[in-house]
Scaffold this motif. Structure first.
Motif, PDB file in Angstrom:
ATOM      1  N   VAL A  38       0.838  -1.197   0.000  1.00 40.83           N
ATOM      2  CA  VAL A  38       0.000   0.000   0.000  1.00 40.83           C
ATOM      3  C   VAL A  38       0.877   1.253   0.000  1.00 40.83           C
ATOM      4  O   VAL A  38       0.582   2.232  -0.700  1.00 40.83           O
ATOM      5  N   VAL A  39       1.956   1.237   0.775  1.00 37.02           N
ATOM      6  CA  VAL A  39       2.896   2.361   0.769  1.00 37.02           C
ATOM      7  C   VAL A  39       3.425   2.596  -0.644  1.00 37.02           C
ATOM      8  O   VAL A  39       3.477   3.737  -1.129  1.00 37.02           O
ATOM      9  N   ASN A  40       3.791   1.511  -1.325  1.00 34.96           N
ATOM     10  CA  ASN A  40       4.315   1.636  -2.696  1.00 34.96           C
ATOM     11  C   ASN A  40       3.255   2.177  -3.644  1.00 34.96           C
ATOM     12  O   ASN A  40       3.535   3.068  -4.468  1.00 34.96           O
ATOM     13  N   ARG A  41       2.034   1.643  -3.529  1.00 39.35           N
ATOM     14  CA  ARG A  41       0.961   2.091  -4.420  1.00 39.35           C
ATOM     15  C   ARG A  41       0.628   3.558  -4.191  1.00 39.35           C
ATOM     16  O   ARG A  41       0.506   4.353  -5.134  1.00 39.35           O
ATOM     17  N   VAL A  42       0.502   3.974  -2.914  1.00 38.90           N
ATOM     18  CA  VAL A  42       0.204   5.372  -2.599  1.00 38.90           C
ATOM     19  C   VAL A  42       1.355   6.268  -3.038  1.00 38.90           C
ATOM     20  O   VAL A  42       1.142   7.383  -3.540  1.00 38.90           O
ATOM     21  N   GLY A  43       2.587   5.801  -2.895  1.00 44.47           N
ATOM     22  CA  GLY A  43       3.735   6.580  -3.336  1.00 44.47           C
ATOM     23  C   GLY A  43       3.682   6.889  -4.817  1.00 44.47           C
ATOM     24  O   GLY A  43       3.911   8.028  -5.243  1.00 44.47           O
ATOM     25  N   HIS A  44       3.364   5.907  -5.624  1.00 50.66           N
ATOM     26  CA  HIS A  44       3.288   6.120  -7.072  1.00 50.66           C
ATOM     27  C   HIS A  44       2.125   7.052  -7.412  1.00 50.66           C
ATOM     28  O   HIS A  44       2.241   7.893  -8.328  1.00 50.66           O
ATOM     29  N   GLN A  45       1.007   6.943  -6.675  1.00 53.66           N
ATOM     30  CA  GLN A  45      -0.119   7.844  -6.915  1.00 53.66           C
ATOM     31  C   GLN A  45       0.224   9.275  -6.524  1.00 53.66           C
ATOM     32  O   GLN A  45      -0.120  10.235  -7.228  1.00 53.66           O
ATOM     33  N   LEU A  46       0.918   9.430  -5.384  1.00 55.78           N
ATOM     34  CA  LEU A  46       1.318  10.770  -4.951  1.00 55.78           C
ATOM     35  C   LEU A  46       2.251  11.416  -5.974  1.00 55.78           C
ATOM     36  O   LEU A  46       2.182  12.624  -6.221  1.00 55.78           O
ATOM     37  N   GLN A  47       3.144  10.629  -6.544  1.00 56.04           N
ATOM     38  CA  GLN A  47       4.084  11.175  -7.515  1.00 56.04           C
ATOM     39  C   GLN A  47       3.339  11.841  -8.672  1.00 56.04           C
ATOM     40  O   GLN A  47       3.675  12.961  -9.083  1.00 56.04           O
ATOM     41  N   LYS A  48       2.310  11.185  -9.155  1.00 55.71           N
ATOM     42  CA  LYS A  48       1.542  11.731 -10.276  1.00 55.71           C
ATOM     43  C   LYS A  48       0.692  12.919  -9.827  1.00 55.71           C
ATOM     44  O   LYS A  48       0.686  13.979 -10.468  1.00 55.71           O
ATOM     45  N   CYS A  49      -0.024  12.765  -8.695  1.00 56.88           N
ATOM     46  CA  CYS A  49      -0.930  13.813  -8.218  1.00 56.88           C
ATOM     47  C   CYS A  49      -0.188  15.103  -7.884  1.00 56.88           C
ATOM     48  O   CYS A  49      -0.583  16.196  -8.307  1.00 56.88           O
ATOM     49  N   LEU A  50       0.873  14.986  -7.091  1.00 54.41           N
ATOM     50  CA  LEU A  50       1.548  16.176  -6.588  1.00 54.41           C
ATOM     51  C   LEU A  50       2.377  16.865  -7.663  1.00 54.41           C
ATOM     52  O   LEU A  50       2.523  18.092  -7.653  1.00 54.41           O
ATOM     53  N   SER A  51       2.937  16.106  -8.579  1.00 54.19           N
ATOM     54  CA  SER A  51       3.720  16.739  -9.641  1.00 54.19           C
ATOM     55  C   SER A  51       2.826  17.439 -10.656  1.00 54.19           C
ATOM     56  O   SER A  51       3.189  18.483 -11.200  1.00 54.19           O
ATOM     57  N   GLU A  52       1.631  16.884 -10.907  1.00 51.96           N
ATOM     58  CA  GLU A  52       0.744  17.463 -11.913  1.00 51.96           C
ATOM     59  C   GLU A  52      -0.229  18.479 -11.347  1.00 51.96           C
ATOM     60  O   GLU A  52      -0.565  19.465 -12.015  1.00 51.96           O
ATOM     61  N   LYS A  53      -0.726  18.269 -10.110  1.00 59.57           N
ATOM     62  CA  LYS A  53      -1.760  19.121  -9.538  1.00 59.57           C
ATOM     63  C   LYS A  53      -1.326  19.866  -8.279  1.00 59.57           C
ATOM     64  O   LYS A  53      -1.907  20.889  -7.922  1.00 59.57           O
TER      65      LYS A  53
END
Length: 402
Positions: A38-53
């Motif tokens: 879950v940490v890995n999955r959330v990390g990859h999601q955060l990378q996309k969300c925070l860099s783009e939005k």
């Protein structure tokens, strides 16, 4: 009249447009033993969300609505205390802990802000209004620990998102809410008074056909009632009718606002709110102010300046503000929110060259022109305490001692 009511009931937001990413934290495990997948999955999601939005919404985060509502009830009870009792808990000097009256903070440096705030930087009951409000210290301390635990999970996911050791950020945030002035992380309770029709001539002002009053703030000084409604003008940035909606507005200088435009100072901020309430942001690469919207039960996360420095602006600090909504049914409700500002330990040096092994992933970003703030940070390295105290001085100015 029918058209006015229809416009009043419709709030066009980033959320209604599907432009706010949502991350599910269900089954993330415990603070002591987070589930690695879950940490890995959330990390990859955060990378996309925070860099783009620069922001996203967290759901199934484990902090109950009931616990948040009880905290807001405690804040309401505090605001209702006599002035002389509230003054015992006032924020003073360089210590960020304590009560902040309406009109004291000016995030844009000039516009007084319409809200009550109580900053919790230490969980020591002697610094909390437990005697006049039994149960306040215990409940708020428990809630603060919940936000701290959630922040520790996010810090690990952020490290994964940057492909650095999972403990990297945890080690630099080890003293959150320790109470020993080694870390400036803060749980902030916020109440924005409603703006409603009133007929008391001493306490209201007239704008067009509308009469407004600021309820609980009438006894506070200074008198910060605006001369005009700061939501009157539409920002026609693109010069076409399509953009004349409720998410794009301008706020003329010198008028009252709930919270002035700013970026947060620390690593990131977690925000829970009880209603839509007027929160607006400028998404990365845009100069438009856009309404975020409200998803009940969700917690919003946005990047702060320190994370932006650390990541060489891969994760940009998000400009945001809270305006007085133009919709009567929204502004007449008032607004509660709780923000947890996650900061590094005070002696942590903040440098854009601190993060290991991140250069390969920043090629595309590095081609963009650097902002002045980034260049300054690169030239001179500050520790976390120096950075936040500089920003506090800008926010409070000469009123810091009140």
């Amino acid at each position: 009249m029918l058209k006015t009511k229809a416009n009043d009931d419709k709030v066009d937001t980033l959320l209604t447009k599907g432009l706010v990413p949502i991350i599910d934290l269900a089954h993330c495990g415990t603070e002591e033993a987070p589930v690695r997948s879950v940490v890995n999955r959330v990390g990859h999601q955060l990378q996309k969300c925070l860099s783009e939005k620069g922001l996203c919404l967290l759901v199934n985060h484990g902090i109950s609505d009931e616990k948040l509502k009880t905290a807001w009830d405690h804040l309401d009870d505090f605001v209702d205390l006599p002035n002389d009792v509230r003054e015992l808990y006032i924020r003073t000097g360089d210590d960020n802990h304590g009560y902040v009256r309406p009109g004291v903070e000016r995030f844009d440096g000039k516009t007084p802000e319409l809200r009550h705030a109580f900053n919790i930087c230490t969980l020591n009951a002697t610094n909390l209004p437990e005697e006049p409000l039994p149960g306040f210290a215990e409940h708020i301390s428990s809630l603060a620990q919940d936000f701290k635990a959630l922040s520790r999970f996010i810090l690990q996911a952020l490290a994964v998102s940057l492909d650095i050791p999972q403990s990297f950020f945890l080690e630099k945030h080890s003293h959150m809410l320790s109470g020993d002035h080694d870390n400036e992380s803060t749980l902030r309770l916020l109440y924005y008074p409603p703006i409603i029709e009133d007929t008391d001539d001493k306490n209201d002002f007239v704008k067009g056909s509308c009469i407004y009053s600021y309820q609980r703030c009438l006894s506070d000084q200074p008198d910060f009632r605006p001369e005009s409604n700061p939501r009157d003008e539409i920002n026609e940035l693109d010069g076409n009718e399509e953009n004349k909606n409720t998410t794009v507005r301008q706020l003329p200088n010198g008028e009252m606002i709930r919270c002035g435009a700013h970026t947060d100072y620390g690593t990131f901020t977690l925000l829970a709110q009880d209603s839509e309430g007027g929160l607006e942001v400028k998404l990365p690469g845009s100069e438009k102010w856009q309404r975020v919207g409200h998803l009940p039960g969700a917690i919003l996360i946005n990047c702060g300046e320190i994370l932006s420095i650390w990541t060489k602006e891969r994760y940009p600090a998000l400009p945001h503000r809270v305006v007085i909504p133009e919709q009567q049914h929204i502004r007449s409700r008032g607004r509660h929110s709780i923000a947890f500002f996650c900061h590094p330990d005070n002696l942590t040096m903040i440098s854009p060259n601190d993060l290991p092994n991140t250069e390969a992933g920043t090629d595309t970003v590095d081609k963009k022109p650097r902002k002045k703030s980034f260049k300054a940070a690169k030239e001179k390295v500050y520790n976390a305490y120096q950075l936040i105290q500089k920003r506090f001085r800008e926010t409070y100015g000469q009123q810091n001692s009140h």
